[in-house]
Design an enzyme around this catalytic site. Structure first.
Site, PDB file in Angstrom:
ATOM      1  N   ILE A   1       0.834  -1.202   0.000  1.00  0.00           N
ATOM      2  CA  ILE A   1       0.000   0.000   0.000  1.00  0.00           C
ATOM      3  C   ILE A   1       0.873   1.257   0.000  1.00  0.00           C
ATOM      4  CG2 ILE A   1      -1.668   1.320   1.389  1.00  0.00           C
ATOM      5  CD1 ILE A   1      -2.701  -1.436   2.442  1.00  0.00           C
TER       6      ILE A   1
ATOM      7  N   ASP B   1      13.391   4.017   9.804  1.00  0.00           N
ATOM      8  CA  ASP B   1      12.830   2.949  10.626  1.00  0.00           C
ATOM      9  C   ASP B   1      11.948   3.619  11.677  1.00  0.00           C
ATOM     10  OD1 ASP B   1      12.266   1.028  12.571  1.00  0.00           O
ATOM     11  OD2 ASP B   1      14.196   0.033  12.350  1.00  0.00           O
ATOM     12  N   VAL B   2      10.663   3.371  11.608  1.00  0.00           N
ATOM     13  CA  VAL B   2       9.726   4.109  12.475  1.00  0.00           C
ATOM     14  C   VAL B   2       9.872   3.762  13.955  1.00  0.00           C
ATOM     15  CG1 VAL B   2       8.024   4.399  10.624  1.00  0.00           C
ATOM     16  CG2 VAL B   2       7.792   2.470  12.217  1.00  0.00           C
TER      17      VAL B   2
ATOM     18  N   TYR C   1      -2.538  -6.092  17.077  1.00  0.00           N
ATOM     19  CA  TYR C   1      -2.669  -5.284  15.850  1.00  0.00           C
ATOM     20  C   TYR C   1      -3.918  -4.400  15.908  1.00  0.00           C
ATOM     21  CZ  TYR C   1      -3.002  -4.621  10.707  1.00  0.00           C
ATOM     22  OH  TYR C   1      -3.102  -4.111   9.436  1.00  0.00           O
TER      23      TYR C   1
ATOM     24  N   LYS D   1      -4.161  -0.355  15.784  1.00  0.00           N
ATOM     25  CA  LYS D   1      -4.907   0.333  14.728  1.00  0.00           C
ATOM     26  C   LYS D   1      -6.022   1.207  15.303  1.00  0.00           C
ATOM     27  CE  LYS D   1      -2.567  -1.145  11.175  1.00  0.00           C
ATOM     28  NZ  LYS D   1      -1.608  -0.201  10.550  1.00  0.00           N
TER      29      LYS D   1
HETATM   30  P1  NDP Z   1       3.419  -4.926   3.549  1.00  0.00           P
HETATM   31  O1  NDP Z   1       3.778  -6.018   4.491  1.00  0.00           O
HETATM   32  O2  NDP Z   1       3.298  -5.212   2.090  1.00  0.00           O
HETATM   33  O3  NDP Z   1       4.389  -3.677   3.748  1.00  0.00           O
HETATM   34  C1  NDP Z   1       4.664  -3.192   5.026  1.00  0.00           C
HETATM   35  C2  NDP Z   1       5.576  -2.006   4.882  1.00  0.00           C
HETATM   36  O4  NDP Z   1       5.864  -1.496   6.194  1.00  0.00           O
HETATM   37  C3  NDP Z   1       6.910  -2.389   4.249  1.00  0.00           C
HETATM   38  O5  NDP Z   1       7.339  -1.342   3.429  1.00  0.00           O
HETATM   39  C4  NDP Z   1       7.809  -2.525   5.464  1.00  0.00           C
HETATM   40  O6  NDP Z   1       9.169  -2.301   5.210  1.00  0.00           O
HETATM   41  C5  NDP Z   1       7.266  -1.393   6.300  1.00  0.00           C
HETATM   42  N1  NDP Z   1       7.747  -1.455   7.685  1.00  0.00           N
HETATM   43  C6  NDP Z   1       7.538  -2.417   8.602  1.00  0.00           C
HETATM   44  N2  NDP Z   1       8.177  -2.123   9.745  1.00  0.00           N
HETATM   45  C7  NDP Z   1       8.795  -0.931   9.542  1.00  0.00           C
HETATM   46  C8  NDP Z   1       9.608  -0.095  10.333  1.00  0.00           C
HETATM   47  N3  NDP Z   1       9.956  -0.431  11.601  1.00  0.00           N
HETATM   48  N4  NDP Z   1      10.058   1.066   9.815  1.00  0.00           N
HETATM   49  C9  NDP Z   1       9.742   1.422   8.546  1.00  0.00           C
HETATM   50  N5  NDP Z   1       9.002   0.658   7.728  1.00  0.00           N
HETATM   51  C10 NDP Z   1       8.529  -0.508   8.228  1.00  0.00           C
HETATM   52  O7  NDP Z   1       2.039  -4.362   4.129  1.00  0.00           O
HETATM   53  P2  NDP Z   1       0.817  -3.595   3.447  1.00  0.00           P
HETATM   54  O8  NDP Z   1       1.248  -2.773   2.314  1.00  0.00           O
HETATM   55  O9  NDP Z   1      -0.261  -4.579   3.283  1.00  0.00           O
HETATM   56  O10 NDP Z   1       0.409  -2.663   4.677  1.00  0.00           O
HETATM   57  C11 NDP Z   1       0.675  -1.278   4.741  1.00  0.00           C
HETATM   58  C12 NDP Z   1      -0.157  -0.712   5.884  1.00  0.00           C
HETATM   59  O11 NDP Z   1      -1.526  -0.990   5.638  1.00  0.00           O
HETATM   60  C13 NDP Z   1       0.175  -1.344   7.232  1.00  0.00           C
HETATM   61  O12 NDP Z   1       0.112  -0.363   8.242  1.00  0.00           O
HETATM   62  C14 NDP Z   1      -0.934  -2.356   7.404  1.00  0.00           C
HETATM   63  O13 NDP Z   1      -1.176  -2.623   8.750  1.00  0.00           O
HETATM   64  C15 NDP Z   1      -2.092  -1.627   6.750  1.00  0.00           C
HETATM   65  N6  NDP Z   1      -3.172  -2.487   6.312  1.00  0.00           N
HETATM   66  C16 NDP Z   1      -2.972  -3.521   5.450  1.00  0.00           C
HETATM   67  C17 NDP Z   1      -4.049  -4.315   5.063  1.00  0.00           C
HETATM   68  C18 NDP Z   1      -3.900  -5.462   4.142  1.00  0.00           C
HETATM   69  O14 NDP Z   1      -4.878  -6.222   3.981  1.00  0.00           O
HETATM   70  N7  NDP Z   1      -2.781  -5.659   3.467  1.00  0.00           N
HETATM   71  C19 NDP Z   1      -5.396  -4.057   5.581  1.00  0.00           C
HETATM   72  C20 NDP Z   1      -5.498  -2.932   6.456  1.00  0.00           C
HETATM   73  C21 NDP Z   1      -4.430  -2.186   6.800  1.00  0.00           C
HETATM   74  P3  NDP Z   1      10.209  -3.510   4.857  1.00  0.00           P
HETATM   75  O15 NDP Z   1      10.089  -3.740   3.385  1.00  0.00           O
HETATM   76  O16 NDP Z   1      11.521  -2.964   5.299  1.00  0.00           O
HETATM   77  O17 NDP Z   1       9.779  -4.710   5.671  1.00  0.00           O
END
Ligand code: NDP
Length: 228
Positions: A14, A48-49, A140, A144
């Site tokens: 996303i 890194d958040v 989670y 959220k």
């Molecule tokens: P992905 O697992 O595809 O991507 C997650 C992203 O978050 C990656 O870019 C990852 O980076 C990054 N990330 C994780 N930890 C950290 C950190 N400590 N610092 C910086 N970046 C970090 O997830 P989605 O795209 O599916 O999800 C994106 C958001 O949407 C999330 O907040 C998720 O909870 C939310 N969401 C997703 C849904 C779904 O069905 N997919 C539904 C509802 C909400 P890296 O590549 O380094 O791991």
């Protein structure tokens, strides 16, 4: 609204779709990611958040290279699913630290420049589970839901300074995060979704881009479901 947008976790899923949508909308759209590697034509910054030092350094770099951040999309997120009886402390704290504390940490740093500029947009990526709850996702869903309280409080704090703060709450989206769930769980979730399909990341990204646009100037403290 144009200017500089920063998307945390913007390297895939996303976040990447959002960084691309904001780029198409005319923003200088910067991908914040742990790897800090540019994605296609989009510039990147290491972020890194879970680390205040990393967040500070990332913002300083974006400000130096592109200018102050006008739009923050706090998207970075992780899951560590499991039933509460067997959930280790680390799975509770890691999920809260990344999804909730990480987003607040980024918003705090972003607010500094936005208050000075008297304009800005902060968008938190929550989830439909913030309100519905989800068995196996106590950590989670708590994180959220926390984003909603944080956003509504920030909306009150920052509104008088011209900054809007909103939440997008996606349903089930086709990304790496959901790819690991398996067919049975996927079918079970889809039975609850009236549109009977997963969302594509771009369908979430377009709503986030709308909230960053001039058309959304009078929306703040809102939670926008994009859950089919
Ligand atoms: P992905 O697992 O595809 O991507 C997650 C992203 O978050 C990656 O870019 C990852 O980076 C990054 N990330 C994780 N930890 C950290 C950190 N400590 N610092 C910086 N970046 C970090 O997830 P989605 O795209 O599916 O999800 C994106 C958001 O949407 C999330 O907040 C998720 O909870 C939310 N969401 C997703 C849904 C779904 O069905 N997919 C539904 C509802 C909400 P890296 O590549 O380094 O791991």
């Amino acid at each position: 609204m144009t200017g500089v947008a920063l998307v945390t976790g913007g390297n895939r899923g996303i976040g990447l779709a959002t960084a691309q949508a904001l780029g198409s909308a005319g923003f200088t759209s910067v991908v914040g990611s742990r790897a800090g590697v540019a994605v296609g034509a989009l510039p990147a910054v290491t972020l890194d958040v879970t680390s205040t030092a990393s967040v500070d350094t990332a913002f300083e770099q974006v400000e130096a290279e592109h200018g102050p951040v006008d739009v923050l999309v706090a998207n970075a997120g992780i899951t560590r699913d499991g039933l509460i009886m067997r959930m280790p402390d680390a799975d509770i704290t890691d999920v809260l630290e990344t999804n909730l504390v990480g987003a607040i940490r980024c918003a705090r740093r972003a607010s500094r420049g936005m208050i000075r500029a008297r304009r800005g947009r902060i968008i938190f990526v929550s989830s439909v589970v913030w309100a519905l709850g989800s068995a196996g996702q106590v950590n989670y869903a708590a994180a959220k839901a926390g984003l909603v309280g944080a956003a509504r409080s920030l909306a009150r704090e920052l509104g008088p300074r011209g900054v809007t703060v909103n939440v997008v709450a996606p349903g089930f989206v086709d990304t790496d995060m959901t790819a690991v769930l398996g067919q049975e769980r996927t079918d079970e979730i889809l039975r609850q979704v009236p549109l009977a399909r997963l969302a594509q990341p771009a369908e979430i990204a377009r709503v986030i881009a709308f909230l960053a646009s001039d058309d959304a100037a009078y929306i703040t403290g809102a939670v926008i479901p994009v859950d089919g």
